[in-house]
Every structure is written in structure tokens, then in C-alpha cells.
Design a protein around this motif. Sequence first.
Motif, PDB file in Angstrom:
ATOM      1  N   THR A 173       0.850  -1.184   0.000  1.00  0.00           N
ATOM      2  CA  THR A 173       0.000   0.000   0.000  1.00  0.00           C
ATOM      3  C   THR A 173       0.886   1.235   0.000  1.00  0.00           C
ATOM      4  OG1 THR A 173      -0.068   0.010   2.396  1.00  0.00           O
ATOM      5  CG2 THR A 173      -1.831  -1.159   1.258  1.00  0.00           C
ATOM      6  N   GLN A 174       0.238   2.386  -0.233  1.00  0.00           N
ATOM      7  CA  GLN A 174       0.988   3.631  -0.376  1.00  0.00           C
ATOM      8  C   GLN A 174       1.763   3.985   0.884  1.00  0.00           C
ATOM      9  OE1 GLN A 174      -1.697   6.601  -1.670  1.00  0.00           O
ATOM     10  NE2 GLN A 174      -0.232   7.526  -3.036  1.00  0.00           N
ATOM     11  N   ASN A 175       1.182   3.662   2.060  1.00  0.00           N
ATOM     12  CA  ASN A 175       1.816   4.048   3.318  1.00  0.00           C
ATOM     13  C   ASN A 175       2.956   3.152   3.744  1.00  0.00           C
ATOM     14  OD1 ASN A 175      -0.709   5.485   3.279  1.00  0.00           O
ATOM     15  ND2 ASN A 175      -0.123   6.127   5.326  1.00  0.00           N
ATOM     16  N   PHE A 176       3.202   2.095   3.036  1.00  0.00           N
ATOM     17  CA  PHE A 176       4.272   1.165   3.397  1.00  0.00           C
ATOM     18  C   PHE A 176       5.572   1.715   2.839  1.00  0.00           C
ATOM     19  CE2 PHE A 176       5.510  -2.933   4.979  1.00  0.00           C
ATOM     20  CZ  PHE A 176       6.606  -3.302   4.234  1.00  0.00           C
ATOM     21  N   LYS A 177       6.428   2.236   3.737  1.00  0.00           N
ATOM     22  CA  LYS A 177       7.611   2.944   3.248  1.00  0.00           C
ATOM     23  C   LYS A 177       8.836   2.059   3.085  1.00  0.00           C
ATOM     24  CE  LYS A 177       5.437   6.796   3.098  1.00  0.00           C
ATOM     25  NZ  LYS A 177       4.828   7.091   1.806  1.00  0.00           N
ATOM     26  N   GLU A 178       8.860   0.960   3.804  1.00  0.00           N
ATOM     27  CA  GLU A 178      10.040   0.079   3.776  1.00  0.00           C
ATOM     28  C   GLU A 178      10.192  -0.574   2.403  1.00  0.00           C
ATOM     29  OE1 GLU A 178       9.741  -2.565   7.194  1.00  0.00           O
ATOM     30  OE2 GLU A 178      10.868  -3.989   5.967  1.00  0.00           O
ATOM     31  N   PRO A 179      11.434  -0.769   1.927  1.00  0.00           N
ATOM     32  CA  PRO A 179      11.562  -1.474   0.641  1.00  0.00           C
ATOM     33  C   PRO A 179      11.206  -2.958   0.800  1.00  0.00           C
ATOM     34  CG  PRO A 179      13.721  -1.031   1.594  1.00  0.00           C
ATOM     35  CD  PRO A 179      12.731  -0.335   2.459  1.00  0.00           C
ATOM     36  N   PRO A 180      10.442  -3.513  -0.096  1.00  0.00           N
ATOM     37  CA  PRO A 180      10.047  -4.922   0.064  1.00  0.00           C
ATOM     38  C   PRO A 180      11.219  -5.856  -0.197  1.00  0.00           C
ATOM     39  CG  PRO A 180       9.201  -4.039  -1.993  1.00  0.00           C
ATOM     40  CD  PRO A 180       9.858  -2.911  -1.296  1.00  0.00           C
ATOM     41  N   CYS A 181      11.084  -7.123   0.248  1.00  0.00           N
ATOM     42  CA  CYS A 181      12.217  -8.065   0.162  1.00  0.00           C
ATOM     43  C   CYS A 181      12.388  -8.688  -1.209  1.00  0.00           C
ATOM     44  CB  CYS A 181      12.012  -9.201   1.162  1.00  0.00           C
ATOM     45  SG  CYS A 181      11.704  -8.590   2.774  1.00  0.00           S
ATOM     46  N   CYS A 182      11.501  -8.346  -2.137  1.00  0.00           N
ATOM     47  CA  CYS A 182      11.621  -8.933  -3.464  1.00  0.00           C
ATOM     48  C   CYS A 182      11.051  -7.934  -4.457  1.00  0.00           C
ATOM     49  CB  CYS A 182      10.847 -10.243  -3.523  1.00  0.00           C
ATOM     50  SG  CYS A 182       9.127 -10.022  -3.133  1.00  0.00           S
ATOM     51  N   SER A 183      11.056  -8.270  -5.738  1.00  0.00           N
ATOM     52  CA  SER A 183      10.564  -7.327  -6.736  1.00  0.00           C
ATOM     53  C   SER A 183       9.045  -7.198  -6.651  1.00  0.00           C
ATOM     54  CB  SER A 183      10.971  -7.791  -8.136  1.00  0.00           C
ATOM     55  OG  SER A 183      10.537  -9.102  -8.335  1.00  0.00           O
TER      56      SER A 183
END
Lengths: 267, 250
Positions: A173-183
Motif C-alpha cells: 500500500t501507499q503508506n508502506f515505506k520500507e523497501p520490500p524483500c523482493c521485486s
Amino acid sequence: MAATFFGEVVKAPCRAGTEDQEEEEEGRRETAEDREVRRHLARKREVRLFRRQTKTSLEVSLLEKYPCSKFIIAIGNNAVAFLSSFVMNSGVWEEVGCAKLWNEWCRTTDKTHLSPAEAFCVFYHLKSSPSVFGSCARKNMQVTLLTCRHVTDYKTSESISSLHSPFLKALKTQNFKEPPCCSLLEQPNIVHDLPAAVLSYCQVWKIPAVLYLCYTDVMKLDLITVEAFKPILSSRSLKGLVKNIPQSTEILKKLLTTNEIQSNIYT
Amino acid sequence: MASRYDRAITVFSPDGHLFQVEYAQEAVKKGSTAVGIRGTDIVVLGVEKKSVAKLQDERTVRKICALDDHVCMAFAGLTADARVVINRARVECQSYKLTVEDPVTVEYITRFIATLKQKYTQSNGRRPFGISALIVGFDDDGIPRLYQTDPSGTYHAWKANAIGRSAKTVREFLEKNYTDDAIANDSEAIKLAIRALLEVVQSGGKNIELAIIRRNQPLKMFSAREIELQVTEIEKEKEEAEKKKSKKTT
């Protein structure tokens, strides 16, 4: 009036709006019996929370009783196996409630006994660290979703033979600022069912949420598919929760051998 | 788009796909992994054994079958389809021997199986066979052979290949590790097959079945003990290689 292929006579819908409309409306009006049946069905379809051990129902909404900062949902047997062996293995998790669904397609009406074929959800909270399901306000909550999908649902312009399944894709979602662990999941792929509903809810209510979707070619419980979720263990939301990885792998293997369903169709 | 052209086997889609054949290849991926390796004087077939139910007789759940004294095959996919194909191949081997007074060549029997599979992709009312097969053996000229067939009816010769679940992972491992040193002698070739399977097999040596054919010798199935010995040796070699690596870096 029109005749169908099989010869039955069917009333064709009339766009002009004739006097016949009033007669139709009368037929459609509900009787008291209809209302009673509808009420009965609505009661059956209500989602109720209860405690499995005591079989008592929980009157209070779970999130009010246990406000949490990290909400992790695993959907499907591979995602649940990953969470059970890697996350729930470290620390003591206490079951706080269980929800079971019923709709007209279910074969039983038993509300308290859970069998693997039915749709249900069990809620756990970490005893030692109450901030996971702790006393933070809902504003600081972060949601993590794990689920699986068959690789044939994955649409890509690359050649299918170059795909190395199982592989992980993320949607946030838009509010999730952390980079995700995969593409991230590329277009035109879409997410379905419960994960989509949860992500939409989180997006609307501005709750940071991330979905980790594993595309695999084995939908039943499988070690390689479950291990494809491992990159998530390095994410901020799960980092503090996972302690003993080799032991978790052993627990996972045991889980797989006990749950293996014998089928002789494919060798 | 696919759903309009995938009902009948005899219908091509506008972009040239035969969807039933491609779906049959998905069925192959549901079978457990099988790997075949062609050495210099040996051919090796290794398979991931499916765990057998407690009351089931293990001998009746076999993925490696002899087609003749000098040819054997491993399959992945629908068990019943494999049984039918194997029966036909066995009859053909004997029929050929009685007619021509020579044993079949590996290429001949592979071509027979592939032609049979292709027929079922062009018939009305029948579906393709949902199996891929790895066929190994020695011809009269003493040269080792490994062939692979798939549901579409194609067959190719390979130096090493894998079929079934996680076949891609195993094939990539083989591409990296199939060197002249790796097949220098028989025991190295056997170890390569086991190492390839260990990449994807879930519980180690006890879920592996292995068969070899040496030149002018019949098929030999390895016992569980022999496989365990090989696995222990491989693990020892791995440990030693890792110790050497860590010594080099320090």
C-alpha cells in the motif's frame, strides 16, 4: 415471448415498460416466509469469534481487546506452514480466538469443530512481546500478508521457460515505506480473494501493508515453496520474531511428512 | 483466449499452440524428479522416491522400469499412462528381437515411444500421454545412450537431463557440474546423479532410488544401504571442500 434453442418459451425482457410490469412486481413482493428464511440465513452467515479450547464465543472485537502493531496473515497451506515453522516456533504464541465461516456452499453447520477442508482463521498473539498484538494504537499497525498462487496465473511477456518457480513478488500500500524483500508484482497481474480485500482495506484506511505472493507450480504443501518465503525473514516486521532457523527447517520437514496426502495418480 | 482452443486436442489456437499438449506437460511437472546421466562406460538413472503409504507394498511403486535387458527407462507424470506406454514398449522390444534376431537399439525404442505419443496428439477423442520419459541403455556397438521424450512426441539425445518437479533446478545444476572430470569413471557419474537429486529431494538419501547399466551388464538397482553409503561419501567430500575453501580465505 421468445423460444429458446430447446423449445421452451421464455418471456423476453421488454424495454418499453408496459402494463405487465405491475403484475411482475406483485409476484416479486416478499412474503413473511421469505423474510424469515432470509433472516435465518443471515444469522448462519454471521462470522463469530470463539475460543477453541473453551468453545466460548468472544463478545469483544479482537482488535479492541488486543490492539497490535504488527499483524501478520498467512493464507493457504504453504504460507501457514512457513509461519508456523519459522515465526511461531520462536517464542510462545497464545491462541486468542478463532473465526469460522459458513455460507450456502459449506456441507456442515458445525460451528466449533474445525476440519482442514473448511475455511477458518485462528488468531495468535506473542506472549512475551505484547507490542505484537500490543498496546499501540491502530495508527502504528503494520500488516504483512503471505500467500501462494499457481505460476500459470502469472502473466509476463518473457518466455515461460525462463521463469524460475517458485518465486516471490510483492505488492504494497501507499503508506508502506520500507523497501520490500523482493521485486514488485508487475502489471497486468492482479491479486485475488482475501489478500486483495485486506490490501484494499489497508490502502483505504492508510495502514501500511505489504503482500508477499509466492508463485509456485506445486499448490499442495511443499518444502521448496515454503522455503521460497525465506527472504521475508530479513524484513523489519519479521526480523525480531525469528530466532532459530535450522530448528525451524526441521520443524517444517516434520510438518510436511505428517501432512502428506497419499496420491498415486502422479509418480 | 486459451479457453476457447483448449477443449479438443485436434484444434490449433490462432497463435499455433496445441493447448492440450502444453497442459500435458504441466501434468509431467506433478510427478517427482527423475535424472539421467550418460557417462563414458555407464548410464545412470536416479529418481526421487515418493513416500509410500504404510500399508502399501513398496515394490509396486517403481519409477524405473526395464524395457529389455539392455534398456531401461524412468518416467515422470501420470502413473497409469506410464504403465500403458511401458507395456507397449516391452512388447515391441520382444517383437523386434523375434523378427530381426537383434535386440532393439535405444534410439529405435525411443522413436517407437515418441511415435506412439505423437499419435495421441493427433487423434480425435483421445488425450496425450501425460508422461515424459528418460530412456537409457547401451547399443550393440557399446556406446551409452540417453534419450528424453515428452508428451508432444518429440525425442532428443542428451548427455544429462532431468524431468518432473523441479527439473529446471536439477538441469541447471547438471549444466554447471557435468564436466569430463565428473564422468571420468563410473563412481563419479553415480555421485553426480545423486548430488543432482539431493538439490531438490526433500529428505536426503532415503528418498532416492538409483539404477545403473554398465556395458554388457544387465540393469542394477541400488539398495537403500548402497545409496546411503554414496550419500555419506558425498557429504564428506562436501565438508572437505568447504574446509579447504575456508582455509584459503583465512
